[in-house]
Scaffold this active site. Sequence first.
Site, short mmCIF file in Angstrom:
data_model
loop_
_atom_site.label_atom_id
_atom_site.label_comp_id
_atom_site.label_asym_id
_atom_site.label_seq_id
_atom_site.Cartn_x
_atom_site.Cartn_y
_atom_site.Cartn_z
CD GLU A 52 -17.74 47.12 57.11
OE1 GLU A 52 -17.52 46.09 56.45
OE2 GLU A 52 -16.95 47.57 57.92
NE ARG A 73 -16.97 35.60 52.30
CZ ARG A 73 -16.08 36.19 51.48
NH1 ARG A 73 -14.96 36.68 51.97
NH2 ARG A 73 -16.31 36.27 50.20
CG ASP A 125 -17.55 41.43 59.89
OD1 ASP A 125 -18.62 41.72 60.46
OD2 ASP A 125 -17.14 42.00 58.87
CG HIS A 126 -12.69 38.37 60.93
ND1 HIS A 126 -13.20 37.75 59.82
CD2 HIS A 126 -12.12 39.52 60.48
CE1 HIS A 126 -12.95 38.49 58.75
NE2 HIS A 126 -12.30 39.56 59.13
CG HIS A 175 -19.28 43.33 55.38
ND1 HIS A 175 -18.14 43.36 54.62
CD2 HIS A 175 -20.32 43.38 54.49
CE1 HIS A 175 -18.47 43.43 53.33
NE2 HIS A 175 -19.78 43.43 53.23
NE ARG A 221 -18.01 39.11 52.04
CZ ARG A 221 -17.06 39.88 51.50
NH1 ARG A 221 -16.31 40.65 52.25
NH2 ARG A 221 -16.83 39.84 50.20
CG HIS A 261 -9.80 47.16 54.65
ND1 HIS A 261 -8.72 46.38 54.31
CD2 HIS A 261 -10.89 46.41 54.41
CE1 HIS A 261 -9.16 45.21 53.86
NE2 HIS A 261 -10.48 45.19 53.93
N GLY A 262 -7.42 47.09 57.47
CA GLY A 262 -6.01 46.71 57.59
C GLY A 262 -5.27 47.38 58.74
CB THR A 296 -11.09 41.20 53.54
OG1 THR A 296 -11.65 42.29 54.26
CG2 THR A 296 -9.73 41.61 52.99
CB THR A 297 -13.86 45.26 51.70
OG1 THR A 297 -14.84 44.72 52.57
CG2 THR A 297 -14.50 46.26 50.76
N GLY A 310 -11.33 45.59 62.79
CA GLY A 310 -11.83 44.25 63.05
C GLY A 310 -10.75 43.21 63.23
CG ASN A 358 -15.78 44.33 61.39
OD1 ASN A 358 -16.05 43.16 61.65
ND2 ASN A 358 -15.94 44.84 60.19
NE ARG A 397 -14.88 22.22 64.98
CZ ARG A 397 -14.44 21.59 66.07
NH1 ARG A 397 -15.19 21.54 67.14
NH2 ARG A 397 -13.27 21.04 66.08
CD GLU A 406 -14.89 52.58 57.26
OE1 GLU A 406 -16.05 52.59 57.72
OE2 GLU A 406 -14.13 51.59 57.31
N1 PXP Z 1 -14.11 49.14 57.20
C1 PXP Z 1 -14.66 48.51 56.12
C2 PXP Z 1 -15.52 49.28 55.21
C3 PXP Z 1 -14.43 47.12 55.91
O1 PXP Z 1 -14.98 46.51 54.84
C4 PXP Z 1 -13.66 46.41 56.86
C5 PXP Z 1 -13.48 44.94 56.68
O2 PXP Z 1 -14.69 44.29 56.90
C6 PXP Z 1 -13.13 47.12 57.95
C7 PXP Z 1 -13.35 48.48 58.08
C8 PXP Z 1 -12.31 46.44 58.99
O3 PXP Z 1 -11.12 46.01 58.41
P1 PXP Z 1 -10.12 45.12 59.24
O4 PXP Z 1 -10.84 43.83 59.56
O5 PXP Z 1 -8.97 44.92 58.32
O6 PXP Z 1 -9.80 45.88 60.49
#
Ligand code: PXP
Length: 239
Positions: free
Chosen positions: A70, A49, A9-10, A43, A45, A191-192, A100-101, A213, A7, A18, A151
Site C-alpha cells: 500500500e 511511522r 503494519d501495527h 503500507h 507511509r 479498512h475498519g 490511518t487512511t 490489519g 496487514n 520502542r 479496494e
Molecule cells: N486497506 C487499506 C487500503 C488501508 O489503508 C488499510 C489501513 O492501513 C487497511 C486496508 C487495513 O485497515 P485496518 O487496519 O482498519 O484493518
Amino acid sequence: MAKLGVNVDHIATIRQARGIDEPDPVAAAVLAELAGADGITVHLREDRRHIQDRDVEILRKTVKTRLNLEMALTDEMVAIALKLLPDSVTLVPEGRHELTTEGGLDAIQLRATLKQKIGLMKQAGIVVSLFVEPDIEQIKASHRVGADYIEIHTGTYCDAKLAANRSEQLQRIEVAIRAARKLGLGVNAGHGLNYKNIGPVVALGGIEEYNIGHSIVARASLVGMERAVREMLALLAGG
Ligand code: PXP
C-alpha cells in the site's frame, strides 16, 4: 471463499514505539502465512511511522504468498515499487496528520497521474489496485485509468453507529461491487473491518480479498497475552 490479506503494519507500530528491533513484522508475516493468510499487506507511509524500507525489502524475499504494497501516489513510492516489484500495489491517499487512511483516492481528480503511474507499474508486471469509496463515478474512473482492481473503502460502513446508516452503507458497497465487476475490475475491500462487522459484508459476495490489519493485530495481542505471561512466569520459576 474470499481471500485474506493480513496487514502487519501495527506489529511495526509496536516496534517503533520502542525504537528497537521487536516485534518484527517479517516474523508476523511468516506466522500469518502459516495460519493460512493468502497474502501480506504493508503500507510504507511517507513518514515511515511504522513499516520501514527494510521491512518491505525483506518481505519481498520472504513472503511466500503475495506481497501487497500500500502506498501513496508519489514518485518516491512508485520508484520503490518498481525496484522491489511487489505482487501488487494498492494506491491510497495519504495525509501526514491522519492516524490511518481517512478516505478513498480521488481517481477522477488524479486521473492523469494515475494513468501514467499505473502504466509504469503494470508494465513492470505489478497488479495495481485503487483504494476508493464505494462510489460509481470513482469506480468508473478507476477503470478508465487502467486499474486491475479496486479496494472498496469499508471505513464508513464500519464507523456507522446507527443500524439504518450501516445498512445504507452496506447497500452502497453492494452496488459498488456489482458496478466494478461489470466493468471487469477485481474487487477487494478493507479498512475498519473486525470480528463483529465483517459478516454482512462477506454475505454480499463478490469480494475477492479482504485486507485486514488493526483488528487482527489487536486480537493477537490479547489472545497471546496469557501464553506470554505464562512463559515469563516459567522463566521466573526456573530462576
Ligand atoms: N486497506 C487499506 C487500503 C488501508 O489503508 C488499510 C489501513 O492501513 C487497511 C486496508 C487495513 O485497515 P485496518 O487496519 O482498519 O484493518
